[in-house]
Design a protein around this motif. Sequence first.
Motif, PDB file in Angstrom:
ATOM      1  N   ALA A  74       0.831  -1.210   0.000  1.00 52.53           N
ATOM      2  CA  ALA A  74       0.000   0.000   0.000  1.00 52.53           C
ATOM      3  C   ALA A  74       0.862   1.255   0.000  1.00 52.53           C
ATOM      4  CB  ALA A  74      -0.936  -0.004   1.209  1.00 52.53           C
ATOM      5  N   VAL A  75       1.938   1.245   0.772  1.00 58.40           N
ATOM      6  CA  VAL A  75       2.842   2.400   0.811  1.00 58.40           C
ATOM      7  C   VAL A  75       3.419   2.659  -0.573  1.00 58.40           C
ATOM      8  CG1 VAL A  75       5.067   3.220   1.708  1.00 58.40           C
ATOM      9  CG2 VAL A  75       3.378   2.228   3.269  1.00 58.40           C
ATOM     10  N   ARG A  76       3.846   1.610  -1.241  1.00 52.74           N
ATOM     11  CA  ARG A  76       4.402   1.769  -2.595  1.00 52.74           C
ATOM     12  C   ARG A  76       3.348   2.332  -3.548  1.00 52.74           C
ATOM     13  NH1 ARG A  76       8.974  -2.353  -3.248  1.00 52.74           N
ATOM     14  NH2 ARG A  76       9.254  -3.073  -1.112  1.00 52.74           N
ATOM     15  N   ASN A  77       2.121   1.799  -3.463  1.00 53.31           N
ATOM     16  CA  ASN A  77       1.053   2.287  -4.330  1.00 53.31           C
ATOM     17  C   ASN A  77       0.732   3.754  -4.059  1.00 53.31           C
ATOM     18  OD1 ASN A  77       0.499   0.012  -5.920  1.00 53.31           O
ATOM     19  ND2 ASN A  77      -0.663  -0.920  -4.269  1.00 53.31           N
ATOM     20  N   PRO A 129     -14.787   1.539   3.994  1.00 51.39           N
ATOM     21  CA  PRO A 129     -14.258   2.738   3.341  1.00 51.39           C
ATOM     22  C   PRO A 129     -13.310   2.415   2.185  1.00 51.39           C
ATOM     23  CG  PRO A 129     -13.318   2.517   5.543  1.00 51.39           C
ATOM     24  CD  PRO A 129     -14.383   1.476   5.399  1.00 51.39           C
ATOM     25  N   ALA A 130     -12.572   1.302   2.266  1.00 53.12           N
ATOM     26  CA  ALA A 130     -11.687   0.924   1.155  1.00 53.12           C
ATOM     27  C   ALA A 130     -12.508   0.642  -0.097  1.00 53.12           C
ATOM     28  CB  ALA A 130     -10.841  -0.285   1.538  1.00 53.12           C
ATOM     29  N   LEU A 131     -13.607  -0.052   0.071  1.00 51.48           N
ATOM     30  CA  LEU A 131     -14.454  -0.353  -1.083  1.00 51.48           C
ATOM     31  C   LEU A 131     -15.186   0.879  -1.594  1.00 51.48           C
ATOM     32  CD1 LEU A 131     -15.764  -3.861  -0.026  1.00 51.48           C
ATOM     33  CD2 LEU A 131     -14.152  -3.311  -1.870  1.00 51.48           C
ATOM     34  N   ARG A 132     -15.599   1.756  -0.694  1.00 49.44           N
ATOM     35  CA  ARG A 132     -16.208   3.020  -1.154  1.00 49.44           C
ATOM     36  C   ARG A 132     -15.187   3.812  -1.966  1.00 49.44           C
ATOM     37  NH1 ARG A 132     -18.569   3.205   4.038  1.00 49.44           N
ATOM     38  NH2 ARG A 132     -16.954   4.654   4.738  1.00 49.44           N
ATOM     39  N   ALA A 133     -13.946   3.828  -1.504  1.00 46.73           N
ATOM     40  CA  ALA A 133     -12.887   4.546  -2.227  1.00 46.73           C
ATOM     41  C   ALA A 133     -12.709   3.962  -3.621  1.00 46.73           C
ATOM     42  CB  ALA A 133     -11.572   4.487  -1.445  1.00 46.73           C
ATOM     43  N   GLY A 154      -6.135   3.823 -10.671  1.00 49.47           N
ATOM     44  CA  GLY A 154      -5.512   2.503 -10.591  1.00 49.47           C
ATOM     45  C   GLY A 154      -4.821   2.285  -9.256  1.00 49.47           C
ATOM     46  N   GLN A 155      -4.152   3.312  -8.754  1.00 51.00           N
ATOM     47  CA  GLN A 155      -3.456   3.193  -7.483  1.00 51.00           C
ATOM     48  C   GLN A 155      -4.434   3.160  -6.299  1.00 51.00           C
ATOM     49  OE1 GLN A 155      -0.301   2.319  -7.372  1.00 51.00           O
ATOM     50  NE2 GLN A 155      -0.458   2.396  -9.586  1.00 51.00           N
ATOM     51  N   ILE A 156      -5.527   3.876  -6.410  1.00 46.09           N
ATOM     52  CA  ILE A 156      -6.558   3.805  -5.362  1.00 46.09           C
ATOM     53  C   ILE A 156      -7.099   2.386  -5.288  1.00 46.09           C
ATOM     54  CG2 ILE A 156      -8.916   4.523  -4.745  1.00 46.09           C
ATOM     55  CD1 ILE A 156      -8.138   7.342  -5.807  1.00 46.09           C
ATOM     56  N   ARG A 157      -7.397   1.813  -6.438  1.00 39.44           N
ATOM     57  CA  ARG A 157      -7.937   0.454  -6.471  1.00 39.44           C
ATOM     58  C   ARG A 157      -6.916  -0.550  -5.928  1.00 39.44           C
ATOM     59  NH1 ARG A 157     -12.346  -0.782  -9.758  1.00 39.44           N
ATOM     60  NH2 ARG A 157     -11.304  -2.682 -10.445  1.00 39.44           N
ATOM     61  N   SER A 158      -5.660  -0.404  -6.321  1.00 36.16           N
ATOM     62  CA  SER A 158      -4.615  -1.311  -5.838  1.00 36.16           C
ATOM     63  C   SER A 158      -4.421  -1.182  -4.333  1.00 36.16           C
ATOM     64  CB  SER A 158      -3.290  -1.035  -6.554  1.00 36.16           C
ATOM     65  OG  SER A 158      -3.382  -1.364  -7.912  1.00 36.16           O
ATOM     66  N   THR A 159      -4.445   0.045  -3.847  1.00 34.19           N
ATOM     67  CA  THR A 159      -4.295   0.267  -2.405  1.00 34.19           C
ATOM     68  C   THR A 159      -5.478  -0.312  -1.650  1.00 34.19           C
ATOM     69  OG1 THR A 159      -3.000   2.263  -2.844  1.00 34.19           O
ATOM     70  CG2 THR A 159      -3.914   2.021  -0.626  1.00 34.19           C
ATOM     71  N   ALA A 160      -6.659  -0.191  -2.220  1.00 34.18           N
ATOM     72  CA  ALA A 160      -7.840  -0.786  -1.586  1.00 34.18           C
ATOM     73  C   ALA A 160      -7.665  -2.304  -1.467  1.00 34.18           C
ATOM     74  CB  ALA A 160      -9.102  -0.440  -2.371  1.00 34.18           C
ATOM     75  N   ALA A 175      -9.742  -8.702  -4.621  1.00 36.11           N
ATOM     76  CA  ALA A 175      -9.849  -8.236  -6.004  1.00 36.11           C
ATOM     77  C   ALA A 175     -11.296  -8.267  -6.477  1.00 36.11           C
ATOM     78  CB  ALA A 175      -8.958  -9.090  -6.909  1.00 36.11           C
ATOM     79  N   GLU A 176     -12.007  -9.321  -6.142  1.00 38.18           N
ATOM     80  CA  GLU A 176     -13.413  -9.426  -6.525  1.00 38.18           C
ATOM     81  C   GLU A 176     -14.247  -8.332  -5.850  1.00 38.18           C
ATOM     82  OE1 GLU A 176     -16.695 -10.528  -8.520  1.00 38.18           O
ATOM     83  OE2 GLU A 176     -14.682 -11.310  -8.859  1.00 38.18           O
ATOM     84  N   ALA A 177     -13.970  -8.070  -4.587  1.00 38.37           N
ATOM     85  CA  ALA A 177     -14.706  -7.026  -3.869  1.00 38.37           C
ATOM     86  C   ALA A 177     -14.461  -5.660  -4.506  1.00 38.37           C
ATOM     87  CB  ALA A 177     -14.302  -7.005  -2.394  1.00 38.37           C
TER      88      ALA A 177
END
Length: 187
Positions: A74-77, A129-133, A154-160, A175-177
């Motif tokens: 997540a930090v890298r993303n 909140p991760a899924l809302r993001a 793309g980075q928001i989705r990866s971090t989520a 990933a499915e969520a």
Amino acid sequence: LAGVLEDVADALADRIREAAQAALARGRGIEELERNLDEALVAGRETALLAPPRRRLLGTVDLYADAAAQIDLAVRNVRVLARGARRAIDLDENVPPDVAEALRELAAAVRALGTALDDPDRAGAVREPALRAAGRATLVLESTGNMSVSVIVGQIRSTAVDLLRGSGMSFDEAAEAVRGAVAEIEA
């Protein structure tokens, strides 16, 4: 990490390059915190293995170690995300306000991760909140197709995904969520 996400959100909302650059620098500074966490996990594992009364804590140490690996991702993303935000500002590209809101949702998910690790029944405080993001950010792509926004989304989705995995979900579940997050936002 949550502070970096909020700094990037503010930089995008206010269109201030220096603020985006400062958020990126702050994100790079997390590396020392990650090293400290890794050292603490090594010490915790050694203690749990060598001290019989502490062996029952080995599962807890493993839980934190698994989460730490996801936090590292997540930090890298988020660093890539901060660079994308700086680029968007430099190019004066349209970044809809929902992107900043998605970043704030991710920050809330990060803040909830520690509590969820201590009490797995509270994983929803990370996941929701991760899924809302992820959902909010994905919907932004429908209103703009510029490259900077695509990178940020793309980075928001990866971090989520990373945060969901840190909360105990498998990669496939996370990933499915995230893929289904748009439907939740639209409902």
